[in-house]
Design a protein around this motif. Structure first.
Motif, PDB file in Angstrom:
ATOM      1  N   ILE A 460       0.601  -2.986   4.397  1.00  0.00           N
ATOM      2  CA  ILE A 460      -0.855  -2.849   4.480  1.00  0.00           C
ATOM      3  C   ILE A 460      -1.366  -3.784   5.558  1.00  0.00           C
ATOM      4  O   ILE A 460      -1.040  -4.968   5.588  1.00  0.00           O
ATOM      5  CB  ILE A 460      -1.511  -3.178   3.121  1.00  0.00           C
ATOM      6  N   ILE A 461      -2.162  -3.223   6.454  1.00  0.00           N
ATOM      7  CA  ILE A 461      -2.715  -4.016   7.551  1.00  0.00           C
ATOM      8  C   ILE A 461      -4.209  -4.175   7.308  1.00  0.00           C
ATOM      9  O   ILE A 461      -4.929  -3.179   7.166  1.00  0.00           O
ATOM     10  CB  ILE A 461      -2.464  -3.312   8.902  1.00  0.00           C
ATOM     11  N   THR A 462      -4.634  -5.390   7.193  1.00  0.00           N
ATOM     12  CA  THR A 462      -6.061  -5.647   6.957  1.00  0.00           C
ATOM     13  C   THR A 462      -6.522  -6.739   7.907  1.00  0.00           C
ATOM     14  O   THR A 462      -5.718  -7.443   8.496  1.00  0.00           O
ATOM     15  CB  THR A 462      -6.314  -6.131   5.512  1.00  0.00           C
ATOM     16  N   SER A 463      -7.839  -6.859   8.020  1.00  0.00           N
ATOM     17  CA  SER A 463      -8.400  -7.961   8.806  1.00  0.00           C
ATOM     18  C   SER A 463      -8.917  -9.001   7.839  1.00  0.00           C
ATOM     19  O   SER A 463      -9.551  -8.659   6.840  1.00  0.00           O
ATOM     20  CB  SER A 463      -9.558  -7.469   9.670  1.00  0.00           C
ATOM     21  N   GLN A 464      -8.646 -10.238   8.178  1.00  0.00           N
ATOM     22  CA  GLN A 464      -9.037 -11.290   7.248  1.00  0.00           C
ATOM     23  C   GLN A 464     -10.549 -11.335   7.118  1.00  0.00           C
ATOM     24  O   GLN A 464     -11.279 -11.301   8.117  1.00  0.00           O
ATOM     25  CB  GLN A 464      -8.505 -12.628   7.739  1.00  0.00           C
ATOM     26  N   GLY A 465     -11.018 -11.413   5.921  1.00  0.00           N
ATOM     27  CA  GLY A 465     -12.454 -11.453   5.687  1.00  0.00           C
ATOM     28  C   GLY A 465     -13.074 -10.080   5.547  1.00  0.00           C
ATOM     29  O   GLY A 465     -14.205  -9.945   5.128  1.00  0.00           O
ATOM     30  N   TYR A 466     -12.330  -9.055   5.928  1.00  0.00           N
ATOM     31  CA  TYR A 466     -12.893  -7.699   5.862  1.00  0.00           C
ATOM     32  C   TYR A 466     -12.075  -6.812   4.929  1.00  0.00           C
ATOM     33  O   TYR A 466     -12.074  -5.604   5.055  1.00  0.00           O
ATOM     34  CB  TYR A 466     -12.936  -7.082   7.268  1.00  0.00           C
ATOM     35  N   GLU A 467     -11.359  -7.455   3.990  1.00  0.00           N
ATOM     36  CA  GLU A 467     -10.492  -6.681   3.107  1.00  0.00           C
ATOM     37  C   GLU A 467     -11.288  -5.724   2.234  1.00  0.00           C
ATOM     38  O   GLU A 467     -10.788  -4.692   1.803  1.00  0.00           O
ATOM     39  CB  GLU A 467      -9.656  -7.594   2.206  1.00  0.00           C
ATOM     40  N   ALA A 468     -12.543  -6.117   1.963  1.00  0.00           N
ATOM     41  CA  ALA A 468     -13.354  -5.276   1.078  1.00  0.00           C
ATOM     42  C   ALA A 468     -13.702  -3.947   1.731  1.00  0.00           C
ATOM     43  O   ALA A 468     -14.056  -2.990   1.060  1.00  0.00           O
ATOM     44  CB  ALA A 468     -14.628  -6.016   0.691  1.00  0.00           C
ATOM     45  N   MET A 469     -13.624  -3.902   3.050  1.00  0.00           N
ATOM     46  CA  MET A 469     -13.907  -2.635   3.732  1.00  0.00           C
ATOM     47  C   MET A 469     -12.669  -1.755   3.658  1.00  0.00           C
ATOM     48  O   MET A 469     -11.787  -1.827   4.515  1.00  0.00           O
ATOM     49  CB  MET A 469     -14.294  -2.899   5.186  1.00  0.00           C
ATOM     50  N   ARG A 470     -12.650  -0.956   2.659  1.00  0.00           N
ATOM     51  CA  ARG A 470     -11.436  -0.193   2.367  1.00  0.00           C
ATOM     52  C   ARG A 470     -11.017   0.746   3.509  1.00  0.00           C
ATOM     53  O   ARG A 470      -9.836   0.893   3.777  1.00  0.00           O
ATOM     54  CB  ARG A 470     -11.669   0.596   1.062  1.00  0.00           C
ATOM     55  N   PRO A 471     -12.010   1.362   4.250  1.00  0.00           N
ATOM     56  CA  PRO A 471     -11.580   2.283   5.301  1.00  0.00           C
ATOM     57  C   PRO A 471     -10.788   1.603   6.403  1.00  0.00           C
ATOM     58  O   PRO A 471     -10.098   2.271   7.162  1.00  0.00           O
ATOM     59  CB  PRO A 471     -12.890   2.851   5.854  1.00  0.00           C
ATOM     60  N   THR A 472     -10.888   0.302   6.516  1.00  0.00           N
ATOM     61  CA  THR A 472     -10.141  -0.349   7.586  1.00  0.00           C
ATOM     62  C   THR A 472      -8.693  -0.611   7.208  1.00  0.00           C
ATOM     63  O   THR A 472      -7.910  -1.013   8.041  1.00  0.00           O
ATOM     64  CB  THR A 472     -10.782  -1.701   7.940  1.00  0.00           C
ATOM     65  N   TRP A 473      -8.377  -0.401   5.973  1.00  0.00           N
ATOM     66  CA  TRP A 473      -6.985  -0.645   5.555  1.00  0.00           C
ATOM     67  C   TRP A 473      -6.059   0.355   6.233  1.00  0.00           C
ATOM     68  O   TRP A 473      -6.267   1.558   6.138  1.00  0.00           O
ATOM     69  CB  TRP A 473      -6.839  -0.477   4.043  1.00  0.00           C
ATOM     70  N   GLN A 474      -5.106  -0.172   6.890  1.00  0.00           N
ATOM     71  CA  GLN A 474      -4.132   0.710   7.503  1.00  0.00           C
ATOM     72  C   GLN A 474      -2.839   0.522   6.712  1.00  0.00           C
ATOM     73  O   GLN A 474      -2.134  -0.457   6.883  1.00  0.00           O
ATOM     74  CB  GLN A 474      -3.940   0.309   8.971  1.00  0.00           C
ATOM     75  N   LEU A 507       6.300   1.214  15.469  1.00  0.00           N
ATOM     76  CA  LEU A 507       5.417   1.888  14.520  1.00  0.00           C
ATOM     77  C   LEU A 507       4.347   0.927  14.014  1.00  0.00           C
ATOM     78  O   LEU A 507       3.166   1.272  13.946  1.00  0.00           O
ATOM     79  CB  LEU A 507       6.238   2.436  13.345  1.00  0.00           C
ATOM     80  N   ILE A 508       4.764  -0.285  13.690  1.00  0.00           N
ATOM     81  CA  ILE A 508       3.792  -1.241  13.164  1.00  0.00           C
ATOM     82  C   ILE A 508       2.768  -1.592  14.235  1.00  0.00           C
ATOM     83  O   ILE A 508       1.560  -1.666  13.951  1.00  0.00           O
ATOM     84  CB  ILE A 508       4.509  -2.498  12.621  1.00  0.00           C
ATOM     85  N   LEU A 509       3.244  -1.765  15.467  1.00  0.00           N
ATOM     86  CA  LEU A 509       2.301  -2.099  16.553  1.00  0.00           C
ATOM     87  C   LEU A 509       1.295  -0.968  16.751  1.00  0.00           C
ATOM     88  O   LEU A 509       0.100  -1.200  16.939  1.00  0.00           O
ATOM     89  CB  LEU A 509       3.066  -2.350  17.850  1.00  0.00           C
ATOM     90  N   TRP A 510       1.800   0.243  16.674  1.00  0.00           N
ATOM     91  CA  TRP A 510       0.896   1.388  16.827  1.00  0.00           C
ATOM     92  C   TRP A 510      -0.113   1.414  15.682  1.00  0.00           C
ATOM     93  O   TRP A 510      -1.306   1.676  15.881  1.00  0.00           O
ATOM     94  CB  TRP A 510       1.739   2.669  16.835  1.00  0.00           C
ATOM     95  N   GLN A 511       0.352   1.105  14.491  1.00  0.00           N
ATOM     96  CA  GLN A 511      -0.551   1.074  13.344  1.00  0.00           C
ATOM     97  C   GLN A 511      -1.593  -0.038  13.501  1.00  0.00           C
ATOM     98  O   GLN A 511      -2.747   0.125  13.120  1.00  0.00           O
ATOM     99  CB  GLN A 511       0.247   0.864  12.049  1.00  0.00           C
ATOM    100  N   ILE A 512      -1.175  -1.149  14.115  1.00  0.00           N
ATOM    101  CA  ILE A 512      -2.139  -2.230  14.344  1.00  0.00           C
ATOM    102  C   ILE A 512      -3.246  -1.750  15.283  1.00  0.00           C
ATOM    103  O   ILE A 512      -4.442  -1.974  15.045  1.00  0.00           O
ATOM    104  CB  ILE A 512      -1.426  -3.467  14.938  1.00  0.00           C
ATOM    105  N   SER A 513      -2.833  -1.036  16.338  1.00  0.00           N
ATOM    106  CA  SER A 513      -3.842  -0.548  17.276  1.00  0.00           C
ATOM    107  C   SER A 513      -4.787   0.445  16.604  1.00  0.00           C
ATOM    108  O   SER A 513      -5.979   0.465  16.866  1.00  0.00           O
ATOM    109  CB  SER A 513      -3.174   0.078  18.497  1.00  0.00           C
ATOM    110  N   GLN A 514      -4.208   1.225  15.698  1.00  0.00           N
ATOM    111  CA  GLN A 514      -5.053   2.166  14.943  1.00  0.00           C
ATOM    112  C   GLN A 514      -6.017   1.407  14.031  1.00  0.00           C
ATOM    113  O   GLN A 514      -7.166   1.799  13.837  1.00  0.00           O
ATOM    114  CB  GLN A 514      -4.179   3.081  14.091  1.00  0.00           C
TER     115      GLN A 514
END
Lengths: 631, 217
Positions: A460-474, A507-514
């Motif tokens: 699961i890729i999330t941004s710190q502090g923005y975990e509550a924003m579920r659509p950003t979860w990759q 794959l992970i890097l691509w997912q990060i960019s997404q």
């Protein structure tokens, strides 16, 4: 007398006699005799010359005597009437019955007679003699008991006095745990796994001898601890052994995984005067390892593969992946030699692989002993239930062929090794990427329910502090198999990766960019920016090494500012902002409304490093918030 | 196991059976099918031997190479028993004469029919071109087409029809009679056997009609 009340009728039985029963169950009857025939038949039976009175026993009653007299009279003239004889007997019987009835009546009904017990005089009590007899009896009983107790005490004492390691007691203990038999004067034992289903050619017989050294011992403490029983183990089973499984990359000597197979107890040389139990267990372990290795070696020679398996001496080498080798070594130290072969430095070995190695041969043993019961009992033994049902369920050719296939030990080990290598690689890559790119957080959730051939992880890729924003979860789901990794991404796209680490990293890097693009979209929605366009594969700009860069274009609520974000797996993040088009004259006649100013303008790149915030999401939010003008 | 349709293929007067089989096989190979071994479906018939019964009843014993561990037995009434190969041993016992007793079933001599030939695979389809042999005489051609991924005939009938027309012409206008009655049920190996039985019976009838002088038993 009550004789008048009894009626006796003489009559032929109504049933026909059966002459024969035929095979089909039909009964053939004898037709009944007519009266005259019957009479003739009966008359034949009478012996006219025999004196009836001779046969009679002693008379029981007076009535019988009379009957006897009558009978004798009748017997004198037998020709008078053939039925006379029978009549007399019946009459006698009737009389006896009547008398019996009378006696019963008298005895039962009290009004005729009363029966009383006859009282006898009690015999004289000779108490003195009786007492003597009793005393004597008791004494003898006590004597028996005491003698028994004495004997028990004695034997108990002997047991206590005897040394704890007496030969026979030791033998008894040995017998409880090992198979022993007596051949001639020697006692032989068997430590092989044959009784547990092994079919290894090498036997494991040992000899049990009495240790005579301690009998003449000096009485030292050393001698007292030593057992009086010794086992002689064949030389080829002496020492200790283990099968070492090593996975190594060919260029370097770095081990990815190493496992050491050993029995639960004691690895390493044992002293020559060790207890017999230790010795036997070690020998059994040696035998087990030898069997395992010989089985593997045989399979390695038989199996065909692209890269052939190499069997050299006590080593089997097989290629798991390019540059990765699996080597299985049988290490057998006889205890006298050096300890170099035991790799004392390798403490960190894979317990899972060790355990599965243990299991494989045991499973083979188990299967050769435990076969499913044949149905019906006349059917062949060892047929699985599925095969048994195959006939009546009309199972096709292909399935039947699949049923016959079975995997060898080596193939199973290689499969498990492949999986172990893949899992380890994936784990390392995920960790490496997570530590290398701190901006989006990368979490890996490993499933606790793994098998030796399959394990799952969710990244699961999330941004710190923005975990509550579920659509950003990759999030993506990795299913690590034997030869490849199946990945299901957030948008349910299914990707199959090979064993190369680079592919997972890409794959992970691509997912990060997404993920960055997803953050942009979510923030735009949150700050009521407009989301103008999105392209997951931009064809312009710098080329990516792999995959494609995505871009998104956002416009502020006033439509006066625009932000373009380009995010690529290798080129990284680039944020461009459109500044005001100041070069255009505001009073230009052709511009009717102010909004048309927004059409022009140039994009300038924002230097993200100079913007406050710990990650991209914070920075972008800051940019968006600062450029938004109040209406 | 998918859906199977079995069709007889006519043999013209001027051609031999082998020639027609060769033509079909060549057509299949042109379509891109590749050979995957041989196949054989055989049927033996037994008749009941009980004097009291007014009518003699038939028991057809089938083997299909596609289900090598199975033995199918079909009665006149259409009841099909799917069983292990061991069932044959039981039938053998039933046909044995015992002392003083007649056997329960008798094998009908010269009634053994089999259809055998090449098996072709073409994608999801399996095509089997079989020559029907009755008492060691060639009698005709049966073509079996299987579509593996689907078990409900109605779902895949149109697809199969189109495929079959590509090499069989107009033979396969309608589903076989047995399948027609159960288009929406799940197809089982029994249904294949029922189709073969129907065709085998037709071949037998045709034989006995053409040679009326020698009725079978």
């Amino acid at each position: 007398m009550a004789s008048a009340s009894v009626n006796v009728s003489v009559e032929a039985v109504q049933e026909h006699k059966i002459q024969e029963v035929t095979l089909d169950g039909q009964e053939i009857y004898i037709p009944p005799l007519s009266m005259s025939e019957n009479l003739a038949k009966l008359a034949h039976k009478i012996d006219f010359y025999k004196d009836e009175s001779e046969d009679k026993g002693k008379p029981t009653s007076e009535g019988e005597k009379e009957a006897e007299e009558e009978a004798s009279k009748a017997a004198v003239q037998p020709s008078l009437w053939p039925w006379d004889n029978i009549r007399n007997k019946l009459k006698a019987a009737l009389t006896e019955m009547s008398v019996l009835l009378d006696v019963l009546n008298i005895a039962k009904e009290k009004r005729y007679m009363l029966l009383d017990h006859v009282s006898q005089d009690a015999p004289e009590a000779k108490s003195a003699i009786q007492l003597m007899a009793k005393k004597k009896g008791l004494q003898s009983a006590a004597g028996v008991l005491l003698a028994g107790a004495e004997r028990l005490k004695k034997s108990q004492q002997e047991m206590g006095n005897r040394p704890q390691n007496e030969f026979h007691i030791e033998l008894l203990k040995l017998r409880q745990n090992w198979r022993l038999k007596k051949v001639g004067k020697t006692i032989l034992g068997d430590l092989s796994y044959k009784s547990a289903g092994s079919r290894f050619w090498q036997g494991g017989s040992f000899e049990v001898i009495k240790n005579t050294n301690i009998a003449s011992g000096e009485g030292d403490t050393m001698a007292s601890t030593r057992s009086s029983l010794e086992v002689v183990i064949p030389t080829e089973l002496e020492g200790s052994a283990f099968v070492q499984v090593e996975v190594k990359t060919v260029e370097g000597s770095m081990n990815l995984t190493s496992a050491i197979l050993r029995m639960p107890h004691g690895l390493g040389p044992y002293p020559s005067d060790a207890h017999w139990q230790t010795k036997l267990e070690a020998a059994q372990n040696v035998l087990f390892c030898k069997e395992l290795f010989s089985q593997l070696a045989r399979e390695a020679v038989q199996l065909k593969s692209f890269v052939p398996y190499i069997v050299v001496g006590n080593q089997i080498i097989s290629n798991v992946f390019p540059n990765v080798q699996l080597s299985i070594v049988l290490c057998h130290s006889t205890g006298k030699k050096d300890k170099k072969s035991q790799h004392p430095g390798k403490v960190e070995h894979n317990h899972v692989l060790e355990h599965s190695l243990h299991q494989l041969l045991r499973e083979v043993h188990f299967k050769s002993l435990n076969m499913s019961v044949p149905h019906p009992v006349t059917a062949t033994i060892g047929v699985t239930k599925r095969r048994r049902m195959a006939g009546s369920e009309a199972i096709g050719r292909r399935e039947l062929l699949e049923m016959t296939e079975s995997e060898t030990l080596l193939e199973q080990i290689i499969k498990q090794t492949r999986h172990a290598v893949l899992r380890l690689r994936t784990m390392k890559v995920i960790d490496a990427v997570a530590s290398k790119y701190p901006d989006p957080q990368i979490c890996a959730h490993w499933s606790c329910l793994n098998s030796s051939l399959e394990s799952n992880v969710r990244v699961i890729i999330t941004s710190q502090g923005y975990e509550a924003m579920r659509p950003t979860w990759q999030s993506m789901y990795l299913e690590i198999g034997v030869n490849d990794i199946k990945v299901v991404t957030r948008e349910r796209r299914r990707i199959i990766l090979s064993f190369e680490e680079k592919e997972i990293e890409d794959l992970i890097l691509w997912q990060i960019s997404q993920h960055h693009i997803a953050v942009c979209q979510s923030l735009a929605r949150l700050l009521s920016w407009q989301y103008i366009s999105h392209s997951s594969a931009t064809g312009v700009g710098e080329m990516e090494d792999f995959a494609t860069a995505s871009s998104v274009l956002l416009v502020s609520p006033n439509s006066d500012k625009a932000i373009a974000v380009r995010s690529g797996p290798t080129t990284g993040l680039h944020v461009h902002m459109k500044s005001d088009a100041k070069d255009i004259d505001a009073e230009l006649a052709s511009i009717l409304e102010a909004k048309w100013h927004n059409l022009t303008g140039t994009f300038k790149e924002v230097d993200l490093n100079r913007i406050d915030g710990r990650n991209f999401a914070t920075k972008l939010e800051l940019i968006m918030a600062s450029v938004t003008r109040k209406r | 196991m998918g859906t199977i349709d079995v069709y007889p293929y006519p043999v013209p007067e001027e051609k031999s059976g082998q020639q027609v089989v060769d033509t079909i096989q060549k057509q299949l190979e042109l379509l891109g099918a590749h050979k995957s071994g041989n196949f054989c479906v055989d049927c033996e018939s037994y008749q009941s031997n009980i004097q009291t019964a007014t009518q003699q009843r038939l028991l057809h014993l089938f083997h299909n190479s596609e289900q090598p561990a199975t033995c199918f037995s079909v009665l006149d009434s259409g009841i099909c028993l799917v069983s292990d190969l061991l069932f044959e041993v039981l039938v053998l016992k039933l046909t044995e004469k015992k002392t003083g007793k007649e056997c329960y079933y008798q094998q009908r001599k010269g009634f053994k029919v089999e259809s055998k030939g090449q098996r072709y695979e073409l994608g999801d389809f399996i095509v089997k071109v079989g020559s029907v042999i009755l008492a060691s005489n060639f009698r005709g051609i049966l073509i079996e087409v299987e579509y593996c991924p689907c078990v409900i005939p109605s779902e895949c009938w149109n697809l199969m029809k189109e495929f079959m027309q590509s090499f069989m012409g107009n033979m396969a206008e309608n589903p076989p009679a047995h399948i027609k009655s159960k288009m929406d049920t799940i197809y089982t190996p029994e249904d294949t056997i029922q189709q073969y039985l129907e065709h085998f019976n037709n071949f037998r009838k045709a034989t006995s009609a053409s040679v009326p002088a020698t009725p079978n038993r």
